[in-house]
Scaffold this active site. Structure first.
Site, short mmCIF file in Angstrom:
data_model
loop_
_atom_site.label_atom_id
_atom_site.label_comp_id
_atom_site.label_asym_id
_atom_site.label_seq_id
_atom_site.Cartn_x
_atom_site.Cartn_y
_atom_site.Cartn_z
N ASP A 108 -56.54 16.09 42.18
CA ASP A 108 -55.13 16.05 42.34
C ASP A 108 -54.97 17.14 43.46
OD1 ASP A 108 -52.56 15.79 39.39
OD2 ASP A 108 -52.29 18.12 40.40
N ARG A 159 -40.11 29.58 35.84
CA ARG A 159 -41.75 28.97 36.86
C ARG A 159 -41.89 30.07 37.49
NH1 ARG A 159 -42.30 22.61 36.64
NH2 ARG A 159 -42.70 22.19 34.12
C1 LIG Z 1 -47.05 13.76 34.87
S1 LIG Z 1 -48.61 14.40 36.47
C2 LIG Z 1 -49.44 12.31 36.17
C3 LIG Z 1 -50.92 12.31 35.60
C4 LIG Z 1 -51.20 11.04 35.15
N1 LIG Z 1 -51.40 10.27 36.64
C5 LIG Z 1 -50.28 10.31 33.94
O1 LIG Z 1 -49.85 9.21 34.64
O2 LIG Z 1 -50.82 10.91 33.14
C6 LIG Z 1 -47.66 14.46 37.85
C7 LIG Z 1 -49.29 14.91 38.67
O3 LIG Z 1 -48.88 15.04 40.05
C8 LIG Z 1 -49.49 16.36 40.34
N2 LIG Z 1 -48.60 15.80 41.89
C9 LIG Z 1 -47.26 16.42 42.22
N3 LIG Z 1 -47.18 16.58 43.91
C10 LIG Z 1 -48.41 15.89 44.02
C11 LIG Z 1 -48.96 16.05 45.61
N4 LIG Z 1 -48.52 15.75 46.31
N5 LIG Z 1 -50.24 15.07 45.86
C12 LIG Z 1 -50.91 14.69 44.98
N6 LIG Z 1 -51.24 15.38 43.36
C13 LIG Z 1 -49.52 15.61 43.44
C14 LIG Z 1 -49.09 17.18 40.09
O4 LIG Z 1 -50.20 18.70 40.08
C15 LIG Z 1 -49.67 16.65 38.59
O5 LIG Z 1 -50.72 16.49 37.76
#
Ligand SMILES: C[S@@+](CC[C@H](N)C(=O)[O-])C[C@H]1O[C@@H](n2cnc3c(N)ncnc32)[C@H](O)[C@@H]1O
Length: 291
Positions: free
Chosen positions: A150, A38
């Site tokens: 996000d 990445r």
């Molecule tokens: C696997 S996705 C989950 C999306 C959705 N909630 C679902 O369950 O399908 C995880 C998301 O968390 C976000 N993320 C990671 N760390 C974060 C943080 N500290 N604050 C806000 N978002 C975060 C990532 O950018 C990503 O879009």
């Protein structure tokens, strides 16, 4: 010069600490190849030849907007419509009926505030919006708001565009697709009437949102990447943002059940903030590195 192919354990440790400080995410050593791949894309983008040079420029702030791009590159953004369908069945059924009863009893205003925290490219937000569109009759005259947040800027850009195709739509029935989406080339866009209550904003779960009074917060499949300390900080802020009597919906593997203080456990995925006299989340959970 550092090896451009794969991060050494020392280089991995440097980037891992930066990711943890910035997002709360703990990268396990087993992810060294994934992280190398990445970050290598970011090196190529800038025409850089070493991980060391990239790290130095990134942390010195010499590459404009790069920290945002770096976070985008290292977060896992997988999501899809109607993910863990039972959560939406609860929302559209039991939750809306209970809220409507409270409105009738004049215990709640004719409004609904939902927060989809860590919403990635918006599928969770629009799934909730579809549930509200399907309950339109019950919600006539209500003020509706679904906030999607996000940390990833590119995910939020995709969410605002609201154009989807392929596997993400697998759990959307043909009837729902026809009713709530418009065909756009090979893909589908969410209809404006469904999008109307939705709003998107950048937010890091390690910080307070700066807004409270949410009737329900969906925070799923993100804290699975956090260590206990990051979970503790995030959970405190989430509880603070909930209205008294508000619900927290969590993912199956998010592992926060022991951090929820006096939230009432309703099921494996559902917790409720006490209606009155409950403790406030972050302020009740003291200390900590991120706090
Ligand atoms: C696997 S996705 C989950 C999306 C959705 N909630 C679902 O369950 O399908 C995880 C998301 O968390 C976000 N993320 C990671 N760390 C974060 C943080 N500290 N604050 C806000 N978002 C975060 C990532 O950018 C990503 O879009």
């Amino acid at each position: 010069m550092w090896d451009i192919k794969t991060l050494t354990p020392e280089q991995f440790a440097l980037f891992e600490r930066l990711i943890y400080r910035t997002t709360g995410i703990r990268m396990q050593p087993g992810k060294i190849t994934l992280l190398s791949n990445r970050i290598r894309r970011r090196l190529r983008h800038h025409g850089l030849e070493s991980f060391e040079e990239y790290y130095t420029l990134l942390t010195a702030g010499s590459l404009q907007g790069e920290l945002e791009e770096f976070i985008d590159a290292v977060t896992t953004n997988e999501t899809f419509f109607f993910r863990t369908e039972g959560h939406f069945e609860w929302f559209a059924g039991e939750f809306l009926s209970e809220l409507a009863a409270r409105v009738v009893a004049r215990e709640h205003p004719r409004s609904l505030k939902v927060w989809s925290a860590a919403c990635s490219s918006g599928e969770e937000v629009y799934t909730l919006a579809i549930c509200l569109a399907e309950a339109r009759g019950m919600l006539a005259g209500w003020q509706l708001r679904i906030l999607g947040t996000d940390i990833s800027a590119s995910s939020l850009a995709a969410a605002r565009t609201a154009r989807y195709e392929g596997r993400t739509l697998e759990h959307v029935s043909p009837e729902r697709l026809a009713k709530h989406f418009q065909q756009a080339g090979d893909g589908w866009t969410v209809r404006p009437s469904v999008k109307k209550p939705c709003e998107f904003r950048t937010h890091n779960l390690l910080k307070p949102l700066g807004e409270t009074g949410f009737d329900v917060i969906f925070v799923r499949n993100v804290m699975i990447y956090f260590d206990r300390e990051s979970k503790r900080v995030a959970v405190g802020h989430l509880i603070d943002a909930l209205a008294p009597g508000g619900y927290l919906v969590v993912g199956p593997a998010d592992g926060i059940y022991d951090l929820l203080g006096d939230m009432e456990r309703r099921s494996s995925f559902l917790y409720r903030k006490p209606l009155a006299g409950g403790r406030s989340g972050a302020s009740a959970i003291s200390g900590g590195r991120h706090g």
